[in-house]
Enzyme design. Structure first.
Site, PDB file in Angstrom:
ATOM      1  N   LEU A   1       0.799  -1.224   0.000  1.00  6.29           N
ATOM      2  CA  LEU A   1       0.000   0.000   0.000  1.00  6.29           C
ATOM      3  C   LEU A   1       0.834   1.278   0.000  1.00  6.29           C
ATOM      4  O   LEU A   1       0.302   2.368   0.209  1.00  6.29           O
ATOM      5  CB  LEU A   1      -0.986  -0.018   1.176  1.00  6.29           C
ATOM      6  N   CYS A   2       2.131   1.152  -0.265  1.00  5.95           N
ATOM      7  CA  CYS A   2       2.975   2.347  -0.402  1.00  5.95           C
ATOM      8  C   CYS A   2       2.730   2.991  -1.754  1.00  5.95           C
ATOM      9  O   CYS A   2       2.551   2.306  -2.762  1.00  5.95           O
ATOM     10  CB  CYS A   2       4.458   1.974  -0.291  1.00  5.95           C
ATOM     11  N   HIS A   3       2.762   4.317  -1.763  1.00  2.00           N
ATOM     12  CA  HIS A   3       2.606   5.047  -3.016  1.00  2.00           C
ATOM     13  C   HIS A   3       3.925   5.014  -3.800  1.00  2.00           C
ATOM     14  O   HIS A   3       4.985   5.124  -3.199  1.00  2.00           O
ATOM     15  CB  HIS A   3       2.254   6.516  -2.733  1.00  2.00           C
TER      16      HIS A   3
ATOM     17  N   MET B   1       9.285   4.773   4.583  1.00  2.00           N
ATOM     18  CA  MET B   1       9.324   3.392   4.093  1.00  2.00           C
ATOM     19  C   MET B   1      10.436   3.203   3.069  1.00  2.00           C
ATOM     20  O   MET B   1      11.086   2.160   3.027  1.00  2.00           O
ATOM     21  CB  MET B   1       7.972   2.979   3.499  1.00  2.00           C
ATOM     22  N   GLU B   2      10.675   4.220   2.256  1.00  2.00           N
ATOM     23  CA  GLU B   2      11.747   4.131   1.266  1.00  2.00           C
ATOM     24  C   GLU B   2      13.114   4.073   1.952  1.00  2.00           C
ATOM     25  O   GLU B   2      13.984   3.291   1.545  1.00  2.00           O
ATOM     26  CB  GLU B   2      11.660   5.306   0.296  1.00  2.00           C
TER      27      GLU B   2
ATOM     28  N   ASP C   1      24.317 -11.330   1.410  1.00  2.00           N
ATOM     29  CA  ASP C   1      24.503 -12.168   0.223  1.00  2.00           C
ATOM     30  C   ASP C   1      25.953 -12.162  -0.250  1.00  2.00           C
ATOM     31  O   ASP C   1      26.501 -13.207  -0.602  1.00  2.00           O
ATOM     32  CB  ASP C   1      23.576 -11.702  -0.897  1.00  2.00           C
TER      33      ASP C   1
END
Length: 174
Positions: free
Chosen positions: A78-80, A116-117, A131
């Site tokens: 639901l992030c834009h 969030m980014e 990794d």
């Protein structure tokens, strides 16, 4: 049957819903996040002198973190999708704890925040370090991922209340 809720990401029918930001003002916004990856002495020493078999792990992790921030809306439902104007990833090697501190800055002029980014950038950079170094140390630990500072938007500016926010790495980003 419709019910009224105070949830921002659920509509009247109880279904997931991306918040409508159309009417929100465009403002300058930025967020800074951090996270850590702890590794063995051998993996840490190889990282510091750029001798891991997979190459320059910090450079690759920086690119991965930037890509992660740019793809946040593809990963978090639901992030834009945002038009980021800046993404910066910095690393700090912490000798006593054999950790790499990952710091991400995300900026834009927009209608919704970039926390969030920044968190995604840190997370993807940490996963990339894992990794790239796992052949030497498969027991690395990723932790401490959090937002340190947020500026702009309706909720205003805030930062965590500990000494890390005032450190040189974070202040250089602001």
């Amino acid at each position: 049957m419709t019910t009224e809720t105070n949830f921002t990401h659920i509509n009247e029918q109880g279904k997931a819903n991306m918040v409508d930001v159309t009417e929100k003002n465009v403002t300058q916004r930025q967020a800074i996040a951090e996270g850590y990856i702890r590794m063995s002495e051998l993996a840490f020493s190889k990282l510091k002198v750029n001798q891991h078999a997979k190459g320059d792990v910090l450079s690759i992790a920086r690119i991965a973190g930037i890509q992660g921030a740019k793809r946040c809306s593809d990963l978090i439902p639901l992030c834009h999708p945002l038009m980021l104007s800046k993404v910066q990833i910095d690393f700090e090697t912490l000798d006593t704890s054999r950790q790499v501190r990952i710091i991400a800055l995300c900026k834009l002029a927009g209608q919704t925040g970039v926390e969030m980014e920044a968190l995604t950038a840190v997370s993807v950079a940490a996963l990339t370090l894992f990794d790239m170094c796992k052949a030497v140390d498969p027991l690395m630990e990723i932790d401490g991922i959090r937002v340190l500072k947020k500026q702009g938007g309706k909720s205003g500016d805030w930062q965590v209340a500990d000494k890390k926010v005032g450190d040189n790495k974070v202040e250089q980003l602001c």
